[in-house]
Design a protein around this motif. Structure first.
Motif, PDB file in Angstrom:
ATOM      1  N   THR A   1      -6.553   2.196  19.242  1.00  0.00           N
ATOM      2  CA  THR A   1      -6.771   0.970  20.013  1.00  0.00           C
ATOM      3  C   THR A   1      -6.974   1.283  21.491  1.00  0.00           C
ATOM      4  OG1 THR A   1      -5.383  -0.231  18.452  1.00  0.00           O
ATOM      5  CG2 THR A   1      -5.821  -1.286  20.574  1.00  0.00           C
ATOM      6  N   LEU A   2      -6.128   2.184  22.021  1.00  0.00           N
ATOM      7  CA  LEU A   2      -6.278   2.558  23.426  1.00  0.00           C
ATOM      8  C   LEU A   2      -7.616   3.231  23.681  1.00  0.00           C
ATOM      9  CD1 LEU A   2      -2.682   3.908  24.157  1.00  0.00           C
ATOM     10  CD2 LEU A   2      -3.670   1.729  24.874  1.00  0.00           C
ATOM     11  N   ARG A   3      -8.046   4.074  22.730  1.00  0.00           N
ATOM     12  CA  ARG A   3      -9.322   4.746  22.873  1.00  0.00           C
ATOM     13  C   ARG A   3     -10.465   3.740  22.877  1.00  0.00           C
ATOM     14  NH1 ARG A   3      -9.048   7.699  18.561  1.00  0.00           N
ATOM     15  NH2 ARG A   3      -7.364   8.971  19.421  1.00  0.00           N
ATOM     16  N   THR A   4     -10.376   2.744  21.997  1.00  0.00           N
ATOM     17  CA  THR A   4     -11.413   1.707  21.935  1.00  0.00           C
ATOM     18  C   THR A   4     -11.464   0.903  23.228  1.00  0.00           C
ATOM     19  OG1 THR A   4     -11.124   1.549  19.545  1.00  0.00           O
ATOM     20  CG2 THR A   4     -12.251  -0.277  20.644  1.00  0.00           C
ATOM     21  N   GLU A   5     -10.283   0.533  23.737  1.00  0.00           N
ATOM     22  CA  GLU A   5     -10.241  -0.237  24.980  1.00  0.00           C
ATOM     23  C   GLU A   5     -10.762   0.580  26.156  1.00  0.00           C
ATOM     24  OE1 GLU A   5      -6.249  -1.473  25.422  1.00  0.00           O
ATOM     25  OE2 GLU A   5      -6.363  -3.049  23.884  1.00  0.00           O
ATOM     26  N   ARG A   6     -10.543   1.906  26.113  1.00  0.00           N
ATOM     27  CA  ARG A   6     -10.993   2.749  27.196  1.00  0.00           C
ATOM     28  C   ARG A   6     -12.518   2.846  27.237  1.00  0.00           C
ATOM     29  NH1 ARG A   6      -8.571   7.101  25.764  1.00  0.00           N
ATOM     30  NH2 ARG A   6      -6.599   6.530  26.728  1.00  0.00           N
ATOM     31  N   PHE A   7     -13.159   2.860  26.082  1.00  0.00           N
ATOM     32  CA  PHE A   7     -14.610   3.015  26.026  1.00  0.00           C
ATOM     33  C   PHE A   7     -15.352   1.670  26.041  1.00  0.00           C
ATOM     34  CE2 PHE A   7     -13.372   7.169  24.301  1.00  0.00           C
ATOM     35  CZ  PHE A   7     -14.175   7.983  25.079  1.00  0.00           C
ATOM     36  N   ALA A   8     -14.650   0.567  25.846  1.00  0.00           N
ATOM     37  CA  ALA A   8     -15.313  -0.741  25.789  1.00  0.00           C
ATOM     38  C   ALA A   8     -16.088  -1.072  27.058  1.00  0.00           C
ATOM     39  CB  ALA A   8     -14.286  -1.827  25.484  1.00  0.00           C
ATOM     40  N   PRO A   9     -15.516  -0.857  28.278  1.00  0.00           N
ATOM     41  CA  PRO A   9     -16.302  -1.179  29.493  1.00  0.00           C
ATOM     42  C   PRO A   9     -17.595  -0.385  29.592  1.00  0.00           C
ATOM     43  CG  PRO A   9     -13.981  -0.875  30.025  1.00  0.00           C
ATOM     44  CD  PRO A   9     -14.150  -0.420  28.612  1.00  0.00           C
ATOM     45  N   TYR A  10     -17.541   0.887  29.188  1.00  0.00           N
ATOM     46  CA  TYR A  10     -18.752   1.709  29.260  1.00  0.00           C
ATOM     47  C   TYR A  10     -19.825   1.203  28.296  1.00  0.00           C
ATOM     48  CZ  TYR A  10     -15.637   4.896  31.733  1.00  0.00           C
ATOM     49  OH  TYR A  10     -14.759   5.440  32.620  1.00  0.00           O
ATOM     50  N   VAL A  11     -19.395   0.741  27.135  1.00  0.00           N
ATOM     51  CA  VAL A  11     -20.348   0.204  26.166  1.00  0.00           C
ATOM     52  C   VAL A  11     -21.003  -1.067  26.694  1.00  0.00           C
ATOM     53  CG1 VAL A  11     -20.597  -0.760  23.847  1.00  0.00           C
ATOM     54  CG2 VAL A  11     -19.158   1.247  24.213  1.00  0.00           C
ATOM     55  N   LEU A  12     -20.204  -1.914  27.365  1.00  0.00           N
ATOM     56  CA  LEU A  12     -20.737  -3.170  27.890  1.00  0.00           C
ATOM     57  C   LEU A  12     -21.680  -2.935  29.069  1.00  0.00           C
ATOM     58  CD1 LEU A  12     -17.471  -5.321  27.764  1.00  0.00           C
ATOM     59  CD2 LEU A  12     -19.401  -5.405  26.191  1.00  0.00           C
ATOM     60  N   VAL A  13     -21.375  -1.932  29.883  1.00  0.00           N
ATOM     61  CA  VAL A  13     -22.187  -1.659  31.065  1.00  0.00           C
ATOM     62  C   VAL A  13     -23.437  -0.843  30.725  1.00  0.00           C
ATOM     63  CG1 VAL A  13     -22.184  -0.475  33.307  1.00  0.00           C
ATOM     64  CG2 VAL A  13     -20.220  -1.838  32.612  1.00  0.00           C
ATOM     65  N   ALA A  14     -23.416  -0.140  29.605  1.00  0.00           N
ATOM     66  CA  ALA A  14     -24.506   0.783  29.258  1.00  0.00           C
ATOM     67  C   ALA A  14     -25.892   0.132  29.262  1.00  0.00           C
ATOM     68  CB  ALA A  14     -24.227   1.428  27.907  1.00  0.00           C
ATOM     69  N   PRO A  15     -26.095  -1.079  28.681  1.00  0.00           N
ATOM     70  CA  PRO A  15     -27.450  -1.674  28.717  1.00  0.00           C
ATOM     71  C   PRO A  15     -27.976  -1.891  30.138  1.00  0.00           C
ATOM     72  CG  PRO A  15     -26.090  -2.787  27.094  1.00  0.00           C
ATOM     73  CD  PRO A  15     -25.174  -1.896  27.864  1.00  0.00           C
ATOM     74  N   ALA A  16     -27.108  -2.395  31.024  1.00  0.00           N
ATOM     75  CA  ALA A  16     -27.542  -2.618  32.408  1.00  0.00           C
ATOM     76  C   ALA A  16     -27.868  -1.299  33.095  1.00  0.00           C
ATOM     77  CB  ALA A  16     -26.463  -3.372  33.181  1.00  0.00           C
ATOM     78  N   VAL A  17     -27.039  -0.279  32.880  1.00  0.00           N
ATOM     79  CA  VAL A  17     -27.300   1.033  33.480  1.00  0.00           C
ATOM     80  C   VAL A  17     -28.603   1.609  32.955  1.00  0.00           C
ATOM     81  CG1 VAL A  17     -26.450   3.395  33.669  1.00  0.00           C
ATOM     82  CG2 VAL A  17     -24.856   1.481  33.878  1.00  0.00           C
ATOM     83  N   LEU A  18     -28.848   1.442  31.663  1.00  0.00           N
ATOM     84  CA  LEU A  18     -30.088   1.948  31.074  1.00  0.00           C
ATOM     85  C   LEU A  18     -31.306   1.268  31.678  1.00  0.00           C
ATOM     86  CD1 LEU A  18     -31.382   3.772  28.928  1.00  0.00           C
ATOM     87  CD2 LEU A  18     -31.138   1.891  27.299  1.00  0.00           C
ATOM     88  N   ILE A  19     -31.226  -0.049  31.881  1.00  0.00           N
ATOM     89  CA  ILE A  19     -32.347  -0.782  32.476  1.00  0.00           C
ATOM     90  C   ILE A  19     -32.583  -0.325  33.914  1.00  0.00           C
ATOM     91  CG2 ILE A  19     -33.097  -3.066  33.250  1.00  0.00           C
ATOM     92  CD1 ILE A  19     -31.696  -4.227  30.799  1.00  0.00           C
ATOM     93  N   ILE A  20     -31.498  -0.160  34.692  1.00  0.00           N
ATOM     94  CA  ILE A  20     -31.641   0.268  36.082  1.00  0.00           C
ATOM     95  C   ILE A  20     -32.251   1.659  36.156  1.00  0.00           C
ATOM     96  CG2 ILE A  20     -30.358   0.892  38.162  1.00  0.00           C
ATOM     97  CD1 ILE A  20     -28.408  -1.358  37.501  1.00  0.00           C
TER      98      ILE A  20
END
Length: 320
Positions: free
Chosen positions: A34-53
């Motif tokens: 659970t902690l591992r999932t919570e740690r990577f969740a922000p990166y997953v959410l931000v990844a599309p915007a970073v990819l577009i930029i």
């Protein structure tokens, strides 16, 4: 001798402990997941915007910087080193564009103070503030081409503004034909046409201002200038930083329409800005490599000016 019911209770308690122990161990195994999932969740959410930029902004920027080190015409695609940048620094038109950037930096406090003061009057609910809010934002919805055409008529040598000045005995001014006046006229029109957006940002910033501070200032008998300087400006320091940076970027990258319609870079190249120079070299002179070099210089100008403004504003905020 242990009674049967006692034995049953003892066995049941032991079974419960074993069950709880197993559940605890299973929970402890699930906790790291659970902690591992919570740690990577922000990166997953931000990844599309970073990819577009990266795909639509940073990668084209790197390609443009690389292209600026190649030649034009017969040397198209051939590496020429810093030859384009040397030519830029020797070009009188580009030198004039850089001087005009310095003028924009000097006029920037005026461009920020106007919407800031108007937003202050609206926040303090001066008579007619609802009407003023609509009227002030109206120029922001007009096309730069329309704004330029309107002010071409108003600022013409035989236009209504010079007619009023003549009646007042001040004489006519060649607003768009005098090299020493034309840039000030275009910048003034740009400020009028775009301050509505900064006004909205300031009004949003006022929503975060603590009204009790204003009430305390009124009780202490503070004048309006004192309230603005000692209460409103410190309370809106973050908003002011944002408006400073975005206004400067807008001046450097959003004045092409006005320049094209009102002066076309004239008179004598006195109203050139880097973005207009880029268009001229790319669209009129067919020199994309030189235009890429000018674009790179414009990018670094915006970066340096933006960082310098934020540093100065943060330092002044800490001193206050």
């Amino acid at each position: 001798m242990v009674r049967p019911d006692s034995a049953g209770r003892t066995g049941g308690a032991e079974a419960t402990r074993r069950t709880r122990g197993g559940a605890t161990r299973a929970g402890s195994r699930r906790a790291p997941r659970t902690l591992r999932t919570e740690r990577f969740a922000p990166y997953v959410l931000v990844a599309p915007a970073v990819l577009i930029i990266v795909t639509l902004r940073l990668w084209p920027l790197l390609l443009g910087v690389n292209f600026s080190f190649t030649g034009d015409g017969e040397n198209n695609g051939t590496a020429v080193g810093f030859a384009n940048y040397v030519e830029l620094l020797q070009d009188p038109l580009f030198q004039g564009a850089l001087r005009n950037v310095g003028l924009l930096v000097l006029l920037l406090p005026v461009a920020v103070a106007i919407p800031g003061l108007l937003a202050t009057f609206i926040y303090l609910r001066v008579p007619g503030h609802r009407l003023f809010r609509s009227v002030y934002f109206f120029p922001a919805v007009l096309s730069p081409v329309i704004v330029g055409a309107i002010y071409n008529l108003l600022l013409a040598f035989d236009g209504p503004l010079n007619d009023l000045l003549g009646r007042a005995g001040l004489g006519p001014v060649d607003w768009l034909g005098d090299p020493g006046v034309a840039m000030f006229a275009v910048v003034g029109v740009h400020i009028w046409a775009t301050f509505g957006m900064a006004l909205v940002v300031f009004l949003a910033g006022f929503a975060t201002l603590n009204p009790s501070l204003l009430d305390a200032a009124r009780v202490d008998g503070a004048t309006l200038p004192q309230v603005i300087w000692h209460v409103i400006i410190p309370g809106l320091s973050r908003t002011i930083q944002f408006v400073f940076v975005t206004t400067m970027i807008g001046m450097l990258t959003s004045m092409f329409g006005l320049l094209y319609v009102m002066t076309a870079g004239g008179p004598e190249g006195s109203t050139y800005l880097p973005e207009y120079y880029i268009w001229h070299e790319q669209g009129q002179m067919n020199r994309p490599a030189l235009a890429s070099a000018a674009s790179t210089v414009l990018f670094f100008i915006m970066l340096i000016v933006g960082l310098a403004q934020m540093s100065v504003l943060r330092r002044s905020g800490r001193e206050d």
